[in-house]
Enzyme design. Structure first.
Site, PDB file in Angstrom:
ATOM      1  N   GLU A  74      -1.748  50.829  -0.010  1.00  0.00           N
ATOM      2  CA  GLU A  74      -0.546  51.138   0.769  1.00  0.00           C
ATOM      3  C   GLU A  74      -0.488  50.278   2.028  1.00  0.00           C
ATOM      4  O   GLU A  74       0.587  49.815   2.423  1.00  0.00           O
ATOM      5  CB  GLU A  74      -0.519  52.615   1.152  1.00  0.00           C
ATOM      6  N   TYR A 104      22.919  54.145  19.394  1.00  0.00           N
ATOM      7  CA  TYR A 104      22.153  54.324  18.161  1.00  0.00           C
ATOM      8  C   TYR A 104      21.644  52.997  17.640  1.00  0.00           C
ATOM      9  O   TYR A 104      20.606  52.935  17.007  1.00  0.00           O
ATOM     10  CB  TYR A 104      22.930  55.106  17.096  1.00  0.00           C
ATOM     11  N   LYS A 147       8.826  59.549   2.368  1.00  0.00           N
ATOM     12  CA  LYS A 147       8.045  58.531   1.672  1.00  0.00           C
ATOM     13  C   LYS A 147       8.368  58.635   0.180  1.00  0.00           C
ATOM     14  O   LYS A 147       7.678  59.329  -0.572  1.00  0.00           O
ATOM     15  CB  LYS A 147       6.555  58.767   1.957  1.00  0.00           C
ATOM     16  N   GLU A 199       2.493  61.894   9.721  1.00  0.00           N
ATOM     17  CA  GLU A 199       2.537  62.662  10.964  1.00  0.00           C
ATOM     18  C   GLU A 199       2.389  61.743  12.172  1.00  0.00           C
ATOM     19  O   GLU A 199       3.092  61.907  13.178  1.00  0.00           O
ATOM     20  CB  GLU A 199       1.421  63.722  10.970  1.00  0.00           C
TER      21      GLU A 199
END
Length: 119
Positions: free
Chosen positions: A21, A53, A99, A73
């Site tokens: 990953e 934004y 994810k 997290e």
């Protein structure tokens, strides 16, 4: 409280506990709610009286791609920290980090985390 919403912000990054990953990377999708007081901007019609934004998206892109983390997290936390630090008019930020390509042997739409941080 008023909110600025950013939905389905797709960024390619290198987060995860598995070595592949961090080596190969994958897509991450952010949904972000910014709690702000938009009263002044509603009357002035001036972008300087609100939180841009477009600038927030640049911040999220920078933070999400400048380092490699094991956990969603952590990615969500450093993203929330950066938004609160760089945009003093944001009272609170809610982040859902998805994810969709997580290396899980199952049929799923996405896995993710959701956090809320306030001043």
């Amino acid at each position: 409280m008023d909110k600025i919403l950013i939905r389905d912000l797709k960024l390619f990054a290198y987060h995860g506990v598995n070595p592949e990953e961090k080596r190969d990377g994958q897509n991450f999708i952010f949904d972000i709610d910014l709690s702000v007081n938009m009263t002044k901007a509603c009357y002035s019609d001036d972008v300087n009286d609100t939180v841009s934004y477009a600038k927030v998206v640049k911040t999220v892109r920078r933070v999400a791609t400048e380092a490699k983390y094991d956990l969603l997290e952590k990615v969500a936390q450093v993203t929330a920290d950066a938004i609160l630090e760089e945009y003093p008019d944001v009272f609170a930020v809610d982040i859902t980090l998805k994810k969709p390509e997580a290396p899980i042997k199952a049929d799923f739409g996405w896995v993710g985390v959701q956090i809320k941080r306030e001043r």
